[in-house]
Scaffold this active site. Structure first.
Site, short mmCIF file in Angstrom:
data_model
loop_
_atom_site.label_atom_id
_atom_site.label_comp_id
_atom_site.label_asym_id
_atom_site.label_seq_id
_atom_site.Cartn_x
_atom_site.Cartn_y
_atom_site.Cartn_z
N ASP A 229 -10.51 -3.75 119.33
CA ASP A 229 -9.40 -4.58 119.81
C ASP A 229 -9.91 -6.00 120.11
OD1 ASP A 229 -6.90 -5.42 121.17
OD2 ASP A 229 -6.43 -3.30 121.02
N HIS A 252 -10.15 -7.68 116.99
CA HIS A 252 -8.96 -8.50 116.80
C HIS A 252 -9.18 -9.96 117.18
CE1 HIS A 252 -6.26 -4.64 117.19
NE2 HIS A 252 -7.15 -4.56 116.22
#
Ligand SMILES: *[C@@H]1O[C@H](CO)[C@@H](O)[C@H](O)[C@H]1NC(C)=O
Ligand SMILES: *[C@@H]1O[C@H](CO)[C@@H](O)[C@H](O)[C@H]1NC(C)=O
Ligand SMILES: *[C@@H]1O[C@H](CO)[C@@H](O)[C@H](O)[C@H]1NC(C)=O
Ligand SMILES: *[C@@H]1O[C@H](CO)[C@@H](O)[C@H](O)[C@H]1NC(C)=O
Ligand SMILES: *[C@@H]1O[C@H](CO)[C@@H](O)[C@H](O)[C@H]1NC(C)=O
Ligand SMILES: *[C@@H]1O[C@H](CO)[C@@H](O)[C@H](O)[C@H]1NC(C)=O
Ligand SMILES: *[C@@H]1O[C@H](CO)[C@@H](O)[C@H](O)[C@H]1NC(C)=O
Ligand SMILES: *[C@@H]1O[C@H](CO)[C@@H](O)[C@H](O)[C@H]1NC(C)=O
Length: 426
Positions: A229, A252
């Site tokens: 993430d 991310h």
């Protein structure tokens, strides 16, 4: 130049402060361990019956007992975890400790229970209301998240959470495989976060490296983060954050947000990201707000000297952020974004839209500056790249690759313009 010099000096001073604290207060032979009853400032968890063969719950009790001793000490104290692998259940180190500043020295490896249900609170290791806390020691914090990532369970533990901590430092540690975020700060101020390595596989859900919310005056430096993430995510109420010398990927990327999920969120301001490299992430430098977000602001956000390699959406403002397409509204966001700078951003994009500035029609972005942007397509994946602008007011300066959408005509680089959705490709 001057400010980075000042920063280095500050860092050296704080390093010295930590080192001196150890030298002054550590007894001649710290390795044998002791506690307040013998006058030593070292509270070794193994002296409170923690051991590498004890159960997670027995070790939690031992750690908590040792912390109580350290907290009651009259001066800086050391809560020591010697080398070795320790199973450890949830622990909360709660202050205030009126006379003691604690150094949590983790030399060993801490291993969390695998079962997501072993945690009743939001965190595995939690620090609350501590002043001058230092967490260090070269150890490993292993969240054992492997079986948690695919489960639907809405109370997955953050590996290490700092609540209401003021001044301090977390340094020289490795975090891995957290069930949820690896590290989170909430209502904390004036903390240095540096020399950390954080690792989880690229398909591990919600394993953000470091999350900050309602915190200010935070200095992040020399971090190496690869997870499933966001590397670093910045939530509402966060001000005065400097992030330098970071490596990020997979994951991310950097995120301001998501913002505007709830009513009455605080603003975000004064965030500076400098000298970072980002590799193989699904976003690079991102600001995200939810559709229908109530009014708030995010401002004075600068990304400079960032190298991105093989990144999807290297530069992205997304005011229609809607993961998994599960949004309940398509109303425009009312989070106002202004004074946002992207400067000296280089690298490769593996999607066609390398620069996406998708702002809200109800609260257009203001004073967005793009200066010396030099992005190339990752030609094995995309032949060419372009920019996309919506509801954004700003200026471009210097090199612009891909062609910018902030200005309709080349040459008028200093003019503020708005563009509707448009994209140029060369
Ligand atoms: C010191 O350590 C012993 C165990 O060795 C423990 O029983 C005692 O409570 C500790 N004292 C303090 C003040 O922490
Ligand atoms: C990190 O911790 C290890 C083990 O305690 C120590 O040997 C090393 O010097 C520390 N590194 C830094 C940069 O403080
Ligand atoms: C953050 O630092 C600034 C400048 O040193 C100081 O004025 C401010 O009070 C600090 N904020 C908090 C919440 O401690
Ligand atoms: C941010 O830093 C500025 C300048 O140092 C300071 O005036 C302000 O109080 C800080 N904001 C917070 C929320 O700490
Ligand atoms: C930039 O960050 C890297 C670590 O990623 C570090 O080695 C380098 O010294 C930094 N450069 C400057 C100019 O601070
Ligand atoms: C913008 O943020 C940076 C980094 O936190 C800070 O140094 C600077 O003073 C801020 N600028 C303004 C105008 O507040
Ligand atoms: C780009 O990253 C993807 C993973 O995100 C990887 O599979 C691919 O091999 C990388 N390509 C290059 C050229 O580095
Ligand atoms: C663009 O407009 C904003 C306000 O809308 C202003 O603050 C900024 O200075 C302008 N930038 C340039 C380069 O004219």
């Amino acid at each position: 130049m001057a400010s980075s010099m000042l920063f280095k000096i500050t860092l050296i001073i704080s390093l010295l402060a930590v080192a001196t604290a150890h030298r002054i207060f550590a007894p001649p032979s710290t390795s044998t361990g002791s506690n307040a009853s013998t006058g030593s400032n070292v509270f070794d968890v193994t002296k409170y019956s923690a051991s590498t063969s004890a159960s997670a719950s027995a070790n939690s009790k031992a750690f908590t007992d040792a912390f109580k001793g350290a907290c009651a000490f009259k001066d800086r104290s050391i809560l020591l975890v010697p080398p070795g692998i320790y199973q450890l259940g949830p622990v909360k180190f709660g202050g205030p400790c009126p006379c003691s500043h604690i150094t949590f020295e983790i030399k060993g490896t801490l291993v969390a229970p695998q079962d997501v249900k072993a945690f009743s609170g939001p965190a595995w290791i939690e620090f609350d209301a501590l002043h001058g806390l230092v967490v260090e020691g070269g150890g490993v914090i292993d969240g054992q998240g492997q079986s948690a990532w695919e489960q639907h369970y809405n109370n997955k533990a953050i590996s290490m959470r700092f609540m209401r901590c003021v001044t301090g430092r977390i340094t020289n540690l490795t975090f891995k495989n957290s069930k949820f975020f690896h590290i989170a700060f909430h209502h904390s101020q004036g903390i240095i976060i540096d020399n950390l390595k954080i690792r989880a596989p690229c398909n591990s859900k919600n394993t953000d490296g470091i999350h900050l919310s309602s915190s200010s005056n935070m200095t992040l430096n020399n971090l190496d983060i690869g997870t499933g993430d966001d590397c670093i995510s910045i939530g509402p109420g966060t001000y005065n954050v400097t992030i330098t010398g970071c490596k990020c990927g997979p994951g991310h990327g950097f995120s301001i947000g998501s913002l505007g999920k709830f009513k009455n969120e605080d603003n975000v301001g004064n965030i500076h990201v400098k000298n970072c490299s980002i590799t193989g992430t699904s976003n690079g430098l991102r600001i995200k707000t939810w559709p229908g977000a109530p009014p708030s602001e995010a401002y004075n956000i600068t990304f400079e000297d960032v190298f991105l390699n093989n990144v999807s959406y290297p530069i992205i403002i997304d005011q229609k952020y809607c993961p998994n397409q599960k949004c309940t509204t398509n109303q425009p966001s009312q989070v106002k974004l202004h004074d946002i700078t992207f400067c000296r951003i280089k690298g490769t994009s593996n999607t066609p839209v390398a620069v996406k500035l998708d702002c809200s029609e109800k609260a257009p972005c203001q004073n967005v500056k793009l200066q010396d942007i030099s992005l190339q397509p990752l030609t094995s994946v995309v032949p060419k790249i372009s920019s996309l602008c919506s509801n954004v007011l700003g200026a471009v300066m210097g090199t612009q690759k891909p062609d910018p959408c902030l200005i309709p005509h080349a040459g008028r680089s200093r003019k503020n313009t708005t563009s509707s959705v448009s994209s140029y490709a060369k």
